[in-house]
Write a protein that holds these residues in place. Structure first.
Motif, PDB file in Angstrom:
ATOM      1  N   UNK A   8       0.795  -1.516   0.236  1.00 21.73           N
ATOM      2  CA  UNK A   8      -0.179   0.302   0.058  1.00 21.73           C
ATOM      3  C   UNK A   8       0.769   1.204   0.185  1.00 21.73           C
ATOM      4  N   UNK A  50      -6.273  12.265  -7.427  1.00 21.14           N
ATOM      5  CA  UNK A  50      -5.601  10.882  -7.627  1.00 21.14           C
ATOM      6  C   UNK A  50      -4.036  11.010  -6.064  1.00 21.14           C
ATOM      7  N   UNK A  53      -5.489  10.777  -1.829  1.00 26.56           N
ATOM      8  CA  UNK A  53      -6.189   9.302  -2.341  1.00 26.56           C
ATOM      9  C   UNK A  53      -4.529   8.587  -2.162  1.00 26.56           C
ATOM     10  N   UNK A  54      -3.931   9.204  -3.208  1.00 26.16           N
ATOM     11  CA  UNK A  54      -2.686   8.021  -2.568  1.00 26.16           C
ATOM     12  C   UNK A  54      -1.483   8.211  -2.334  1.00 26.16           C
ATOM     13  N   UNK A  56      -3.053   9.366   0.936  1.00 26.28           N
ATOM     14  CA  UNK A  56      -3.859   8.721   2.385  1.00 26.28           C
ATOM     15  C   UNK A  56      -3.708   7.103   2.606  1.00 26.28           C
ATOM     16  N   UNK A  57      -3.438   7.336   1.700  1.00 26.34           N
ATOM     17  CA  UNK A  57      -3.145   5.227   1.178  1.00 26.34           C
ATOM     18  C   UNK A  57      -1.735   5.328   2.076  1.00 26.34           C
ATOM     19  N   UNK A  60      -1.660   5.773   6.097  1.00 23.37           N
ATOM     20  CA  UNK A  60      -2.551   5.019   6.333  1.00 23.37           C
ATOM     21  C   UNK A  60      -1.816   3.649   6.795  1.00 23.37           C
TER      22      UNK A  60
END
Lengths: 154, 336
Positions: A8, A50, A53-54, A56-57, A60
């Protein structure tokens, strides 16, 4: 990259870079002066989504402290088989224009049947030729689709 | 509203001659055969088989073309269920549960349910087309840009329920899908976007290439890495759906008929959206939504019914105003 956490993080970083590339490319789209919705608007928004969100991924996954979740990656033999199959597909893409769809497909199917199925070369070759024959008969002769035909068309 | 039973019965008398039924059978068979080929959907199927209809009189030709279209629609589900390769965008939700059923040895029942659901939804929506076409057509054409925006927004937001716990990854996948659709010429201004100098990309990336890349190549590579020589490793193969399967899917067939028909009325709303909406609705109304994605028969019945019902819905504005509703709306089909 055995755990999903590492996967991830790497995917997240890749997406951040992709988002940046899209944002930079979007700013280079000229657009028209009298249009309310400029052609760069949508790619710009999507690039930002994108990228964020990347991030955040990746973040996380970085902060994840739970039990390790392993990804069932293939063993060394599996990876070799995947890579050779992918290489065969890429070679097929380059050969399909000069050789045509029927001959190119014959070679691809023949090789993959021989390599992956562990069959005898004669059997694999015949299966490849049969596939090429079906493609020529059904797609090119019967349905008249505009596939590259190679030397068979001359 | 002008309606005459006499014209309706005349239509049945004309359509139900054995010659016309024969051409319907031929059309449905050929359409199914063409539809199973990935990348060739019902529209291109009609284009390919159009020369065959030129030798016929107008009525059998129209009947045969309709049969080719319906056959092509159904054919797309076959590869989706059997080998996890959707022949077209509308069959993608069918593959989600259809292929899982196939892996459990239930490809036959899944194909049977797909056919029965297509038939039920197709018949119900045809009734809607016959009796309510003029009244509904005016409603459909009243749809303006704000309503379309709302519809597309709803289509995109389906990702929330479809991606379940992996919401962030669902959002990323949606954004990447729409991003891929923006590659090429902008439909409004003609400006070239995100092609990075490549001439091939000016025309954009075809949806079918992405489906084949994601589903077909992905499936091949998964089989290759584990040296799988048999796709289905199970003991028992079932061929026909059981009565329990049909009963279980009864509600899904009715619901998908309504969803497909009413969304199909809207010009520009393609089966790619309606099948996803139908799948999502089935998952929501199910008492066991956790079965979806693992081989739920309603997950096949819903999208397949909606698929066919959309076709009849599409005919409403076409027959009433001559406006083809299947205008390609790229964000809609890509996001789906």
């Amino acid at each position: 990259m055995k755990s999903q956490r590492v996967g991830d993080i790497i995917s997240g970083v890749f997406l951040v870079l992709l988002g940046l590339v899209v944002v930079v490319a979007a700013f280079q789209i000229k657009g028209a002066p009298d249009v309310r919705m400029q052609p760069r608007t949508l790619p710009l928004i999507l690039g930002c989504i994108v990228g964020v969100a990347g991030a955040a991924l990746a973040l996380r996954a970085w902060l994840y402290r739970g039990p390790a979740r392993t990804v069932p990656w293939p063993d060394r033999t599996g990876i070799r088989r995947v890579l050779i199959t992918l290489a065969a597909l890429i070679v097929f893409l380059f050969l399909v224009q000069p050789l045509g769809m029927p001959l190119g497909s014959s070679l691809l199917v023949g090789f993959l049947v021989w390599y992956l199925g562990d069959y005898r070369p004669v059997y694999a070759g015949l299966l490849g030729l049969a596939t090429g024959g079906v493609i020529y008969g059904v797609f090119i002769r019967l349905l008249n689709l505009s596939f590259p035909i190679g030397p068979l068309g001359r | 509203m002008f309606f005459s039973w006499e014209y309706l019965f005349q239509g049945f008398i004309t359509a139900l001659t054995w010659q016309n039924l024969f051409w319907a059978l031929v059309g449905a068979l050929l359409g199914t055969l063409i539809g199973v080929l990935p990348g060739i959907g019902p529209t291109s199927g009609i284009a390919i088989l159009l020369p065959l209809t030129t030798v016929l009189d107008p009525i059998p030709a129209i009947i045969m073309m309709s049969a080719i279209y319906y056959g092509g629609m159904y054919g797309g589900s076959t590869t989706a269920i059997v080998v996890n390769i959707p022949g077209e965008s509308a069959s993608v939700p069918t593959a989600l549960d259809g292929y899982e059923l196939a892996k459990q040895g239930r490809a036959g029942p899944a194909l049977g349910i797909a056919a029965i659901s297509s038939f039920v939804a197709g018949t119900l929506s045809l009734l809607g087309l016959t009796f309510f076409a003029p009244a509904l057509a005016s409603v459909a054409l009243a749809f303006g840009p704000p309503e379309y925006f709302a519809l597309m927004f709803m289509g995109l937001s389906l990702v929330i329920s479809l991606s379940q716990k992996a919401l962030l990854k669902g959002l990323i996948a949606t954004a990447l899908g729409v991003l891929a659709a923006t590659i090429g010429q902008d439909p409004l201004t003609g400006d070239v976007r995100l092609t990075f100098g490549s001439e091939e990309l000016i025309a954009g990336i075809s949806f079918i290439s992405v489906i084949i890349g994601l589903f077909a190549i992905g499936e091949v590579l998964v089989n290759v890495e584990h040296a799988i020589t048999h796709i289905y490793e199970h003991k028992k193969l079932e061929w026909m759906p059981t009565w329990a399967d049909i009963k279980q899917c009864g509600g899904a067939m009715i619901r998908s008929s309504f969803i497909g028909f009413f969304l199909g009325l809207l010009p520009g709303c393609s089966p790619s959206v309606t099948t996803f909406v139908a799948y999502d609705v089935e998952k929501r109304v199910s008492k066991h939504p956790e079965r979806f994605g693992k081989g739920a028969m309603e997950g096949v019945a819903g999208p397949e019914g909606a698929n066919n019902a959309t076709v009849s819905g599409c005919f409403v504005p076409l027959f009433a105003f001559g406006a083809s509703p299947r205008v390609r709306r790229w964000p809609c089909s890509w996001a789906a």
